[in-house]
Write an enzyme that holds these catalytic residues in place. Structure first.
Site: not given
Ligand code: UD2
Length: 313
Positions: A13, A58, A81, A148, A152, A208, A216
């Site tokens: 992406f 890889d 990667a 993870y 990092k 949600v 975020r």
């Molecule tokens: C992000 C990163 C994750 C990790 C994390 C660390 C992404 C995709 N994920 O997770 O890899 O680094 O940060 O803090 O960048 N949600 C809904 N409905 C859905 C999907 C998600 O409500 O169908 C909510 C989820 O519960 C969260 C918010 O949306 O409160 C954002 O979720 P996310 O998975 O896009 O990203 P995040 O910040 O939780």
């Protein structure tokens, strides 16, 4: 001769948008991807350019990578990667170690051995953990809470150690919530905006998790590609760790308001209980990177989301 840059994770992406940025700015690019989570489709434009070469491998495979470094004398490397799923890092900590830490370390050493002066590394806001004060600043003590995030952070430390020891230019970019075209909506843990867009376009309700008041710092992949490109190609950079974010907090409820404009007939959102381990608020301070790159994120959330919807699927 036009300098050549290496991009690992080129078919991903963020990788594919970064490759497109570099090509648009006239650079030559060698992309490496093992297609574990990357997709060739993402590189449709890039592959029609004579300045782009794709190697399916890889990024940690020494037998492939060393000859590439020898052949191309890269001016810089952008290392994207990775094992990108936090839940997968819990299930497969050994794989997480190899893909997210060992490969970064190998790349840094190959850069040093082959006179590739700069390594830009994809880190994550996840390194801050859940209890750091908001907005997250780079001076805060990181507290990783997943394999993870730990990998990092460990990779950042290795790279910055090489910067101090051998003069490698190591730029560690801590991405916040990146969104935009080409983000895979395929797993429940994909970025929320890719999932929501996919569902709205199919006329399905979104779910949600929680009350929707969680926030975020969403940043468009266009802005992320611009930051990556600038960090890789500008004359001078300072080794260090940098947030890649907008400094704006957007709640899921605000997200739904923007979608309502784009999909006026969509079914109402469903609410379910919060996910275990979910962070309530995530917000970064973008000042350090802005100062170095002379660049502010340009894409407003509403415009970025509109662009995502128009380019999706
Ligand atoms: C992000 C990163 C994750 C990790 C994390 C660390 C992404 C995709 N994920 O997770 O890899 O680094 O940060 O803090 O960048 N949600 C809904 N409905 C859905 C999907 C998600 O409500 O169908 C909510 C989820 O519960 C969260 C918010 O949306 O409160 C954002 O979720 P996310 O998975 O896009 O990203 P995040 O910040 O939780």
């Amino acid at each position: 001769m036009t300098p050549v840059f290496l991009v690992t994770g080129a078919a991903g992406f963020i990788g594919s948008h970064s490759v497109d940025w570099l090509l648009r700015h006239g650079w030559r690019v060698v992309g490496v991807d093992n297609l574990r989570t990357g997709r060739l489709d993402n590189l449709a434009d890039a592959r029609s350019s004579p300045n782009f070469t794709l190697v399916i491998a890889d990024a940690g495979d020494e037998a492939v990578m060393r000859p590439l470094f020898q052949q191309h004398r890269f001016a810089g490397a952008l290392h994207l990667a990775a094992l990108v799923s936090v839940p997968e890092s819990f299930r497969e900590p050994g794989l997480n170690y190899r893909l997210n830490l060992a490969t970064a370390d190998s790349l840094a050493r190959w850069c040093l051995d082959h006179d590739c002066k700069r390594l830009v590394f994809a880190s994550s806001a996840a390194v801050y953990g859940t209890s750091a004060p908001l907005p997250n600043r780079e001076s805060t003590l990181p507290q990783p809470q997943s394999p993870y995030a730990a990998a990092k952070l460990a990779a950042e430390i290795m790279l910055l150690g090489y910067a101090a020891s051998y003069g490698l230019e190591a730029v560690c970019l801590r991405y916040f919530n990146v969104y935009g075209p080409r983000q895979d909506p395929g797993s429940p843990y994909s970025g929320v905006l890719s999932i929501f867009t996919n569902r709205f376009q199919r006329g399905l309700p979104v779910t949600v998790y929680g009350d929707g008041e969680q926030t975020r710092d969403f940043i468009s992949v266009r802005d992320v590609a611009e930051c990556n490109g600038r960090a890789l190609t500008r004359q001078s950079v300072q080794s260090g760790r940098y947030n890649v974010c907008t400094g704006q907090a957007v709640s899921l409820k605000q997200v739904l308001v923007v979608y309502r404009d784009l999909f006026p007939n969509a079914p109402p959102a469903q609410f379910a209980s919060s996910r275990i381990g979910d962070i309530r608020h995530s917000l970064g301070d973008p000042a350090l990177l802005q100062g170095m790159l002379r660049y502010n994120a340009q894409t407003s959330f509403a415009r970025g989301l509109r662009e995502l919807v128009l380019n999706h699927g």
